[in-house]
Design a protein around this motif. Sequence first.
Motif, PDB file in Angstrom:
ATOM      1  N   LEU A   1      38.393  28.691  34.942  1.00 42.40           N
ATOM      2  CA  LEU A   1      39.764  28.278  34.644  1.00 42.40           C
ATOM      3  C   LEU A   1      40.076  28.411  33.170  1.00 42.40           C
ATOM      4  O   LEU A   1      41.177  28.787  32.770  1.00 42.40           O
ATOM      5  CB  LEU A   1      39.972  26.836  35.111  1.00 42.40           C
TER       6      LEU A   1
ATOM      7  N   TRP B   1      40.417  20.801  31.169  1.00 44.18           N
ATOM      8  CA  TRP B   1      39.344  21.638  31.685  1.00 44.18           C
ATOM      9  C   TRP B   1      38.234  21.805  30.639  1.00 44.18           C
ATOM     10  O   TRP B   1      37.046  21.846  30.973  1.00 44.18           O
ATOM     11  CB  TRP B   1      39.872  23.012  32.092  1.00 44.18           C
TER      12      TRP B   1
ATOM     13  N   GLY C   1      41.613  30.186  37.263  1.00 37.58           N
ATOM     14  CA  GLY C   1      40.351  30.203  38.003  1.00 37.58           C
ATOM     15  C   GLY C   1      39.784  31.579  38.185  1.00 37.58           C
ATOM     16  O   GLY C   1      38.729  31.737  38.750  1.00 37.58           O
TER      17      GLY C   1
ATOM     18  N   THR D   1      49.474  20.988  34.137  1.00 32.43           N
ATOM     19  CA  THR D   1      49.673  22.414  33.883  1.00 32.43           C
ATOM     20  C   THR D   1      49.732  22.650  32.379  1.00 32.43           C
ATOM     21  O   THR D   1      49.805  21.714  31.589  1.00 32.43           O
ATOM     22  CB  THR D   1      50.990  22.905  34.519  1.00 32.43           C
TER      23      THR D   1
ATOM     24  N   GLN E   1      33.387  26.448  37.802  1.00 33.12           N
ATOM     25  CA  GLN E   1      34.823  26.289  38.014  1.00 33.12           C
ATOM     26  C   GLN E   1      35.552  26.135  36.687  1.00 33.12           C
ATOM     27  O   GLN E   1      36.546  26.804  36.411  1.00 33.12           O
ATOM     28  CB  GLN E   1      35.089  25.047  38.876  1.00 33.12           C
ATOM     29  N   SER E   2      35.059  25.211  35.876  1.00 30.68           N
ATOM     30  CA  SER E   2      35.735  24.926  34.609  1.00 30.68           C
ATOM     31  C   SER E   2      35.775  26.152  33.723  1.00 30.68           C
ATOM     32  O   SER E   2      36.789  26.466  33.108  1.00 30.68           O
ATOM     33  CB  SER E   2      35.018  23.790  33.870  1.00 30.68           C
TER      34      SER E   2
ATOM     35  N   SER F   1      43.484  19.143  37.301  1.00 26.15           N
ATOM     36  CA  SER F   1      44.050  19.695  38.529  1.00 26.15           C
ATOM     37  C   SER F   1      45.478  19.217  38.753  1.00 26.15           C
ATOM     38  O   SER F   1      46.251  19.873  39.470  1.00 26.15           O
ATOM     39  CB  SER F   1      43.187  19.293  39.731  1.00 26.15           C
TER      40      SER F   1
ATOM     41  N   GLU G   1      38.210  16.792  35.372  1.00 26.59           N
ATOM     42  CA  GLU G   1      38.585  17.851  36.308  1.00 26.59           C
ATOM     43  C   GLU G   1      39.739  17.397  37.193  1.00 26.59           C
ATOM     44  O   GLU G   1      40.673  18.165  37.470  1.00 26.59           O
ATOM     45  CB  GLU G   1      37.370  18.226  37.166  1.00 26.59           C
ATOM     46  N   GLU G   2      39.660  16.135  37.646  1.00 23.71           N
ATOM     47  CA  GLU G   2      40.741  15.607  38.483  1.00 23.71           C
ATOM     48  C   GLU G   2      42.061  15.566  37.722  1.00 23.71           C
ATOM     49  O   GLU G   2      43.121  15.914  38.249  1.00 23.71           O
ATOM     50  CB  GLU G   2      40.357  14.203  38.972  1.00 23.71           C
TER      51      GLU G   2
ATOM     52  N   ALA H   1      46.429  20.926  30.689  1.00 20.09           N
ATOM     53  CA  ALA H   1      45.443  21.238  31.721  1.00 20.09           C
ATOM     54  C   ALA H   1      44.254  21.959  31.118  1.00 20.09           C
ATOM     55  O   ALA H   1      43.093  21.684  31.444  1.00 20.09           O
ATOM     56  CB  ALA H   1      46.083  22.078  32.822  1.00 20.09           C
TER      57      ALA H   1
END
Length: 742
Positions: free
Chosen positions: A714, A669, A720, A661, A710-711, A658, A654-655, A665
Amino acid sequence: MFCMNCGTKLPDHAKFCFNCGAKVPDGLGDGEAASAAPEEQVPDTKTPVTEPQEESVPGSHFTILGKYEVELPHGTAVYNQLWAPFNREGTRLALLARHEIRKHLKEHTVENPVEFSAQVLAYCMSACGPLVEQAVNLLIDHDIDYVTKKDLWDRLDDSVKSTDLVQAMLADQAAIEDYEKDLAVEKMADKASWRGGGFGIMGAITGTIKASMMNTAQDALSSLGRSITGNSYSDRLENFIRDRSAKRNYPAMACDFISTVCRFDLFTEVHRLLVAECDLPEASFATDKADSRRKNLLERFANGKIEEEAVLKGLCSCLEITGNTLPVYKTLLELEPSATRDVFQMAEAEGEELDLARSVWQTYMKDKKVGTVFYFPDWVPNFLSRPFYPVTGPAMLLALLIELRDLPQMFRREESPHVDIALSAGTYWIPADAADVSFWGMDSEVVLEFEAPEETDWNAHDVHFHLVHFTGAAEAWSEDIRKKKLQEAQAALEAGDKAQALPAFQLAAEMGSAEAAWQAGILQARGGQQEEAQWSSVEAAVLGKKDAAWVLYQYLKKKQNEQCAAYRRLAAKDAQELVAQGKFAEALDWYEKLVAEGDGTACFYIGQMAEQGQGMEEDKDKAMAWYEKAKSLDCEEAGPAIGALAFAQGQQWEERASAETGEQAMADWQQAWQSYQQALAEQHPGGRREDPDNWAPARQGDGSAGRIGQSAGLLSGGAGAGQSGRSARGGPPVRRPAQRNV
């Protein structure tokens, strides 16, 4: 001189009035005779008169848990001090009578309930004999020397006749005679055999009393259950008699007889005489008030109206006024098991400890059914024979130790009086009078405490310790013995003195030395003590000796005993000592040997080494693979490890996502989502299960479930936004988060 009570003229130097029995005050008769109506003495007004100070009586002050005070009135403390030996011995004799008669009834059939009741009565009277003699001696010690054993039995006549045992005898006598008449059994009508041996039923009672007085009833027990011979009865009469006998609980009636007559009524007579003729204070009780207070305290506590501290204080106040302390003691033990030692010591001061112990033991064994639900660990060998008393909690242990001390006939085997006790997790106090017992810890959290362990020769008492820890003063004591005995044993072994080395190794093992237990097992095996050697090996394996666990595993594997897996797991756990010492290569070799045997615990430990970089490069993926293999081999520790590692990996993915892009990304995710879902599946402590079709949005502290929300959001929208449908990269189905009031 004259009696100051009734005015009778007495000879000089008399100590008691021969008319009323009153004691003559000390000093009278040594010179002048006392007047029957002495002149009133006026005290000197110039001399200050001070009230005599009441002497402190042992057993009048107690403290529970170091802060709850119990202050008994002076009269109660004196009463308890005098009653304690009668209470203690009366309880013991009553329980033994029930046990012995129950044993005899298993071997004999009662054909004549009247005759059998008379025999039971004779046995009970004989059993009470020592207490009656003790009562006479107590009276003599207080200068009441005119009361004999016969006098006391005469005073107890009404008490004896009112017992269930005598009432049953009378009822059976009348019922059988009535039934005989109904059946017109004329030949039995005039015979005296149904009347207690020819002198009538009340004569039987008197006869047994006299027999007890003359010490001729000592063999009464041996005659219990003998059949009546020389009489012939009709079938119907025999069936009637046997039916009545079957309804009688003779063991319980015998127990009640001794408890009622000698434990209570006998002492009541003695205490009445002491109060009447000596300067003993009277004891007064408010038992009903105390019992109501106790019930109110428990009800208010159950309803949340008062705290436990208020209950404990209230119970201590109940002890100060009640004449029935047993229910208060039991309530204290149920509320606060750590008060066990204080409660039993207070009970001991009034001779109530055996009655309390018996009650506690029955509660645990019958109501809580500890004997059937006690947890024995998987390493307890099923290939060796050793009966254990299962114990859970300090009150149950102290109760058992008191029963072993006072009732060995009931709790110890004749062929082997030594007893093994299995202890569940907890802290236990061991009294200095424990004897002929071994304590076995069945959990890694079994802790023993002593008041002054160094003052008792436990080995001489045949008291032994296995797989337990020590606390308080005993901790340093056990450490000192372990070091000294291990050195002593090794020196003796080097000198070739195996006879001296073995007991030293055994004592060091009792104090927690795995090496000592291992060496003791080797010496026992060489000496032909095969079973003892195996027990020593088990002890060594549980204490951390991997070689002992491996040997037991190999032995049981050859025997095709499924318990071999337990010792294989122990071998893996024991090898953790190598990791703690930094011997990673040696530990890996050991684990790989166990993995080849199909051990999941060894896989788990290799996974830990990979995750932490011990003896190899840190590799989370490799660690996860080892954890998953461990789980497939039924390792219980593997699931939580998978959950924790998966959650940590999800946070890392996740870090990374974030900070990136585009498609990278999205890929990160996706990895985070998969990791969080894996953590949730293992019920990770930070996780929260949600409806998979309605993931909640992440909130602080939500753990895996929130992270998945969250994941998933996204993945479905790239930014998100929780849109319905499936992600472009094949992610999970996602729905809009439910609106919730937070």
